[in-house]
Design a protein around this motif. Structure first.
Motif, PDB file in Angstrom:
ATOM      1  N   GLN A  83      42.227  43.190  34.514  1.00  0.00           N
ATOM      2  CA  GLN A  83      43.220  43.472  33.473  1.00  0.00           C
ATOM      3  C   GLN A  83      43.795  44.871  33.631  1.00  0.00           C
ATOM      4  OE1 GLN A  83      44.328  40.995  31.305  1.00  0.00           O
ATOM      5  NE2 GLN A  83      45.968  42.487  31.031  1.00  0.00           N
ATOM      6  N   GLY A  84      42.954  45.846  33.969  1.00  0.00           N
ATOM      7  CA  GLY A  84      43.427  47.202  34.212  1.00  0.00           C
ATOM      8  C   GLY A  84      44.375  47.274  35.395  1.00  0.00           C
ATOM      9  N   ARG A  85      44.025  46.582  36.476  1.00  0.00           N
ATOM     10  CA  ARG A  85      44.885  46.565  37.673  1.00  0.00           C
ATOM     11  C   ARG A  85      46.196  45.827  37.377  1.00  0.00           C
ATOM     12  NH1 ARG A  85      42.904  50.575  40.865  1.00  0.00           N
ATOM     13  NH2 ARG A  85      40.719  50.225  41.352  1.00  0.00           N
ATOM     14  N   PHE A  86      46.095  44.742  36.619  1.00  0.00           N
ATOM     15  CA  PHE A  86      47.291  43.997  36.217  1.00  0.00           C
ATOM     16  C   PHE A  86      48.222  44.900  35.404  1.00  0.00           C
ATOM     17  CE2 PHE A  86      49.490  41.653  32.885  1.00  0.00           C
ATOM     18  CZ  PHE A  86      50.177  40.693  33.607  1.00  0.00           C
ATOM     19  N   ASN A  87      47.652  45.624  34.442  1.00  0.00           N
ATOM     20  CA  ASN A  87      48.450  46.542  33.620  1.00  0.00           C
ATOM     21  C   ASN A  87      49.068  47.647  34.467  1.00  0.00           C
ATOM     22  OD1 ASN A  87      47.957  45.102  31.280  1.00  0.00           O
ATOM     23  ND2 ASN A  87      46.217  46.358  30.683  1.00  0.00           N
ATOM     24  N   GLY A  88      48.347  48.100  35.489  1.00  0.00           N
ATOM     25  CA  GLY A  88      48.884  49.104  36.400  1.00  0.00           C
ATOM     26  C   GLY A  88      50.095  48.594  37.154  1.00  0.00           C
ATOM     27  N   THR A  89      50.012  47.365  37.652  1.00  0.00           N
ATOM     28  CA  THR A  89      51.150  46.758  38.344  1.00  0.00           C
ATOM     29  C   THR A  89      52.328  46.599  37.393  1.00  0.00           C
ATOM     30  OG1 THR A  89      49.741  45.577  39.920  1.00  0.00           O
ATOM     31  CG2 THR A  89      51.949  44.699  39.591  1.00  0.00           C
ATOM     32  N   LYS A  90      52.042  46.166  36.172  1.00  0.00           N
ATOM     33  CA  LYS A  90      53.096  45.996  35.167  1.00  0.00           C
ATOM     34  C   LYS A  90      53.798  47.332  34.903  1.00  0.00           C
ATOM     35  CE  LYS A  90      53.728  44.368  30.417  1.00  0.00           C
ATOM     36  NZ  LYS A  90      53.033  43.856  29.224  1.00  0.00           N
ATOM     37  N   TYR A  91      53.017  48.395  34.798  1.00  0.00           N
ATOM     38  CA  TYR A  91      53.578  49.732  34.558  1.00  0.00           C
ATOM     39  C   TYR A  91      54.423  50.199  35.747  1.00  0.00           C
ATOM     40  CZ  TYR A  91      53.817  54.783  33.975  1.00  0.00           C
ATOM     41  OH  TYR A  91      54.261  56.074  33.882  1.00  0.00           O
ATOM     42  N   LEU A  92      53.909  49.998  36.966  1.00  0.00           N
ATOM     43  CA  LEU A  92      54.592  50.498  38.160  1.00  0.00           C
ATOM     44  C   LEU A  92      55.835  49.690  38.524  1.00  0.00           C
ATOM     45  CD1 LEU A  92      51.509  51.243  40.443  1.00  0.00           C
ATOM     46  CD2 LEU A  92      53.006  52.923  39.328  1.00  0.00           C
ATOM     47  N   MET A  93      55.782  48.368  38.290  1.00  0.00           N
ATOM     48  CA  MET A  93      56.840  47.498  38.795  1.00  0.00           C
ATOM     49  C   MET A  93      57.534  46.637  37.741  1.00  0.00           C
ATOM     50  SD  MET A  93      54.885  46.052  42.196  1.00  0.00           S
ATOM     51  CE  MET A  93      56.068  44.746  42.386  1.00  0.00           C
ATOM     52  N   GLY A  94      56.923  46.506  36.581  1.00  0.00           N
ATOM     53  CA  GLY A  94      57.490  45.635  35.560  1.00  0.00           C
ATOM     54  C   GLY A  94      57.173  44.164  35.781  1.00  0.00           C
ATOM     55  N   VAL A  95      56.338  43.836  36.750  1.00  0.00           N
ATOM     56  CA  VAL A  95      55.990  42.446  37.061  1.00  0.00           C
ATOM     57  C   VAL A  95      54.889  41.983  36.111  1.00  0.00           C
ATOM     58  CG1 VAL A  95      55.034  40.906  38.825  1.00  0.00           C
ATOM     59  CG2 VAL A  95      56.646  42.696  39.471  1.00  0.00           C
ATOM     60  N   THR A  96      55.111  40.812  35.491  1.00  0.00           N
ATOM     61  CA  THR A  96      54.117  40.302  34.539  1.00  0.00           C
ATOM     62  C   THR A  96      53.592  38.913  34.893  1.00  0.00           C
ATOM     63  OG1 THR A  96      55.861  39.389  33.136  1.00  0.00           O
ATOM     64  CG2 THR A  96      55.097  41.627  32.628  1.00  0.00           C
ATOM     65  N   HIS A  97      54.156  38.272  35.904  1.00  0.00           N
ATOM     66  CA  HIS A  97      53.713  36.935  36.294  1.00  0.00           C
ATOM     67  C   HIS A  97      53.352  36.936  37.781  1.00  0.00           C
ATOM     68  CE1 HIS A  97      55.026  35.873  32.416  1.00  0.00           C
ATOM     69  NE2 HIS A  97      56.247  35.483  32.685  1.00  0.00           N
ATOM     70  N   LYS A  98      52.234  36.335  38.108  1.00  0.00           N
ATOM     71  CA  LYS A  98      51.772  36.259  39.499  1.00  0.00           C
ATOM     72  C   LYS A  98      51.794  37.650  40.152  1.00  0.00           C
ATOM     73  CE  LYS A  98      54.526  32.903  40.880  1.00  0.00           C
ATOM     74  NZ  LYS A  98      55.117  31.829  41.678  1.00  0.00           N
ATOM     75  N   SER A  99      51.263  38.612  39.433  1.00  0.00           N
ATOM     76  CA  SER A  99      51.327  40.008  39.854  1.00  0.00           C
ATOM     77  C   SER A  99      50.376  40.321  41.003  1.00  0.00           C
ATOM     78  CB  SER A  99      50.959  40.926  38.686  1.00  0.00           C
ATOM     79  OG  SER A  99      51.830  40.713  37.614  1.00  0.00           O
ATOM     80  N   ILE A 145      37.816  38.556  42.098  1.00  0.00           N
ATOM     81  CA  ILE A 145      38.844  39.595  41.945  1.00  0.00           C
ATOM     82  C   ILE A 145      38.427  40.586  40.862  1.00  0.00           C
ATOM     83  CG2 ILE A 145      41.209  40.011  41.129  1.00  0.00           C
ATOM     84  CD1 ILE A 145      41.250  39.011  43.976  1.00  0.00           C
ATOM     85  N   ASP A 146      38.030  40.079  39.705  1.00  0.00           N
ATOM     86  CA  ASP A 146      37.645  40.949  38.590  1.00  0.00           C
ATOM     87  C   ASP A 146      36.420  41.794  38.946  1.00  0.00           C
ATOM     88  OD1 ASP A 146      38.023  41.920  35.884  1.00  0.00           O
ATOM     89  OD2 ASP A 146      36.231  40.777  35.346  1.00  0.00           O
ATOM     90  N   TYR A 147      35.406  41.174  39.552  1.00  0.00           N
ATOM     91  CA  TYR A 147      34.202  41.920  39.937  1.00  0.00           C
ATOM     92  C   TYR A 147      34.556  43.043  40.920  1.00  0.00           C
ATOM     93  CZ  TYR A 147      29.915  43.248  42.270  1.00  0.00           C
ATOM     94  OH  TYR A 147      28.897  43.989  42.809  1.00  0.00           O
ATOM     95  N   SER A 148      35.401  42.725  41.898  1.00  0.00           N
ATOM     96  CA  SER A 148      35.775  43.724  42.904  1.00  0.00           C
ATOM     97  C   SER A 148      36.567  44.868  42.286  1.00  0.00           C
ATOM     98  CB  SER A 148      36.567  43.066  44.039  1.00  0.00           C
ATOM     99  OG  SER A 148      35.756  42.128  44.719  1.00  0.00           O
ATOM    100  N   CYS A 149      37.473  44.546  41.377  1.00  0.00           N
ATOM    101  CA  CYS A 149      38.219  45.600  40.676  1.00  0.00           C
ATOM    102  C   CYS A 149      37.251  46.487  39.898  1.00  0.00           C
ATOM    103  CB  CYS A 149      39.254  44.995  39.736  1.00  0.00           C
ATOM    104  SG  CYS A 149      40.662  44.221  40.565  1.00  0.00           S
TER     105      CYS A 149
END
Length: 150
Positions: A52-68, A40-44
């Motif tokens: 981590q960047g994609r995770f932070n993007g999801t957190k920003y867009l949706m507020g989801v922080t677990h199993k994002s 996953i990390d290599y593909s991102c």
């Protein structure tokens, strides 16, 4: 193989023994000598970010922080979601785009893909359904932003 880049044919990344992953594609299955999280990390990173960047993007867009769910690649709308905490070795990653349906099978869930393949995953139906809904919400947000900027 020692490396793998998620693409539009990738359906699922399933952990197997000793930090290896089984990659299920529409027309192929591979064993890769990397844990799912590394793939996953290599593909991102291949597509210009990191997990981590994609995770932070999801957190920003949706507020989801677990199993994002994460957007691995936005122009082709490649969105994957984890079946459990990504920190767990047993975590599988599933591509949202190719899910046709999913059904309860005892304490597990069977996922049917549009290409005719299916997999049985050790996750309860309600939890899997919630993960699909989260990923669908992320896809909807992405679609609105892409249309707005077109």
């Amino acid at each position: 193989m020692n490396n793998y880049e998620i693409n539009e044919s990738t359906l699922a990344i399933i952990p197997v023994e000793n930090n290896k992953s089984k990659i299920i594609e529409k027309n192929n299955e591979l064993i890769i000598n990397l844990a799912p999280m590394k793939i996953i990390d290599y593909s991102c990173k291949f597509f210009g970010s990191s997990y981590q960047g994609r995770f932070n993007g999801t957190k920003y867009l949706m507020g989801v922080t677990h199993k994002s769910p994460i957007i691995v690649e936005e122009s082709r709308q490649i969105i994957f979601f984890p079946t459990s905490s990504p920190r767990l070795e047993s975590c599988c990653w599933i591509a949202l785009k190719d899910i046709n349906k999913y059904v309860e099978s005892g304490i597990d869930t069977i996922v049917y893909f549009s290409c005719g393949k299916h997999i049985k995953i050790e996750i309860s139906y309600p939890i899997f359904d919630n993960q699909v809904l989260r990923a669908s919400r992320l896809e909807s947000i992405l679609n609105k932003r892409l249309k707005k900027n077109a």
